[in-house]
Design a protein around this motif. Structure first.
Motif, PDB file in Angstrom:
ATOM      1  N   GLN A 122       0.833  -1.204   0.000  1.00  0.00           N
ATOM      2  CA  GLN A 122       0.000   0.000   0.000  1.00  0.00           C
ATOM      3  C   GLN A 122       0.873   1.261   0.000  1.00  0.00           C
ATOM      4  O   GLN A 122       0.507   2.280  -0.576  1.00  0.00           O
ATOM      5  N   GLN A 124       3.972   1.298  -1.383  1.00  0.00           N
ATOM      6  CA  GLN A 124       4.531   1.341  -2.734  1.00  0.00           C
ATOM      7  C   GLN A 124       3.540   2.016  -3.680  1.00  0.00           C
ATOM      8  O   GLN A 124       3.924   2.867  -4.479  1.00  0.00           O
ATOM      9  N   ASN A 125       2.275   1.676  -3.580  1.00  0.00           N
ATOM     10  CA  ASN A 125       1.257   2.316  -4.431  1.00  0.00           C
ATOM     11  C   ASN A 125       1.188   3.813  -4.171  1.00  0.00           C
ATOM     12  O   ASN A 125       1.075   4.612  -5.099  1.00  0.00           O
ATOM     13  N   PHE A 126       1.263   4.206  -2.896  1.00  0.00           N
ATOM     14  CA  PHE A 126       1.243   5.617  -2.512  1.00  0.00           C
ATOM     15  C   PHE A 126       2.416   6.364  -3.147  1.00  0.00           C
ATOM     16  O   PHE A 126       2.250   7.427  -3.736  1.00  0.00           O
ATOM     17  N   VAL A 128       4.262   5.430  -5.745  1.00  0.00           N
ATOM     18  CA  VAL A 128       4.128   5.443  -7.205  1.00  0.00           C
ATOM     19  C   VAL A 128       3.228   6.606  -7.630  1.00  0.00           C
ATOM     20  O   VAL A 128       3.543   7.334  -8.578  1.00  0.00           O
ATOM     21  N   LYS A 129       2.128   6.815  -6.925  1.00  0.00           N
ATOM     22  CA  LYS A 129       1.222   7.937  -7.251  1.00  0.00           C
ATOM     23  C   LYS A 129       1.944   9.273  -7.076  1.00  0.00           C
ATOM     24  O   LYS A 129       1.809  10.184  -7.899  1.00  0.00           O
ATOM     25  N   LYS A 130       2.711   9.407  -6.001  1.00  0.00           N
ATOM     26  CA  LYS A 130       3.486  10.646  -5.773  1.00  0.00           C
ATOM     27  C   LYS A 130       4.484  10.865  -6.909  1.00  0.00           C
ATOM     28  O   LYS A 130       4.631  11.972  -7.416  1.00  0.00           O
ATOM     29  N   GLU A 132       4.361   9.672  -9.955  1.00  0.00           N
ATOM     30  CA  GLU A 132       3.645   9.993 -11.194  1.00  0.00           C
ATOM     31  C   GLU A 132       3.318  11.484 -11.245  1.00  0.00           C
ATOM     32  O   GLU A 132       3.495  12.140 -12.269  1.00  0.00           O
ATOM     33  N   GLY A 133       2.857  12.023 -10.114  1.00  0.00           N
ATOM     34  CA  GLY A 133       2.545  13.452 -10.044  1.00  0.00           C
ATOM     35  C   GLY A 133       3.791  14.309 -10.247  1.00  0.00           C
ATOM     36  O   GLY A 133       3.768  15.311 -10.965  1.00  0.00           O
TER      37      GLY A 133
END
Length: 194
Positions: A122, A124-126, A128-130, A132-133
């Protein structure tokens, strides 16, 4: 321990973590405090850590072969900063990380980041989103610097970083925009005299 939990919850806002998970994650981060003007690392250093900014303002900059400074990123509360080329590529830094305003940061090593990713999907997903932004913001900045006038870049900077302008020296802003301090002064005079 409760204080460490609240720091981790702040760093990973919106990620649901149990007390056991918070206990396991907290030791992976190391708190550091820096005074204004401190250099955390410089070009050609090995970069093993990335930094979550809890308080303060930092910047990364590159000095070209002609000795000209180019500010690549500013970082304020709740932002991550490092020389990502050195950090992700396992090569020497090409930038310097400087403290612009007294700062408290929480650093995490590459090794501990890998442990986080492996054991806490969870997070790692967080991250990755950061990332990407951040990647989208860097692309937007490149396009703006290639296609917009200096005045337009300054206005976009003000719109995006209004909270930063008062904290920064003119040459920091000018180097971030890719212009001279004289050009920045001229643009400001033009804007504020109308």
């Amino acid at each position: 321990m409760q204080h460490h939990h609240s720091i981790i919850q702040e760093i990973f806002k919106g990620v649901s973590l149990s007390n056991d998970e918070l206990d396991a994650i907290a030791p992976l981060f190391e708190k550091e405090t820096y005074k204004k003007g401190a250099i955390i690392f410089k070009a050609n250093d090995t970069v093993n850590d990335q930094y979550y900014i809890y308080e303060g303002c930092l910047r990364t900059y590159h000095i070209d072969d002609a000795g000209k400074e180019h500010t690549v990123q500013f970082g304020i509360k709740d932002w991550w900063i490092t020389d990502f080329i050195g950090y992700f590529s396992n090569c020497k830094a090409i930038m310097t990380l400087e403290v612009i305003e007294d700062a408290i940061v929480y650093k995490i090593s590459n090794k501990n980041k890998d442990y986080l990713y492996t054991n806490f999907p969870q997070i790692q997903n967080f991250i990755v989103k950061k990332l990407e932004g951040a990647y989208a913001a860097f692309q937007k900045r490149i396009i703006l610097s290639l296609s917009q006038s200096a005045k337009a870049r300054y206005l976009i900077f003000l719109d995006t970083h209004s909270d930063l302008e008062k904290k920064l020296k003119n040459y920091h802003i000018a180097s971030y925009l890719g212009i001279t301090t004289e050009s920045l002064s001229r643009i400001r005079k033009e804007l504020y005299n109308h």
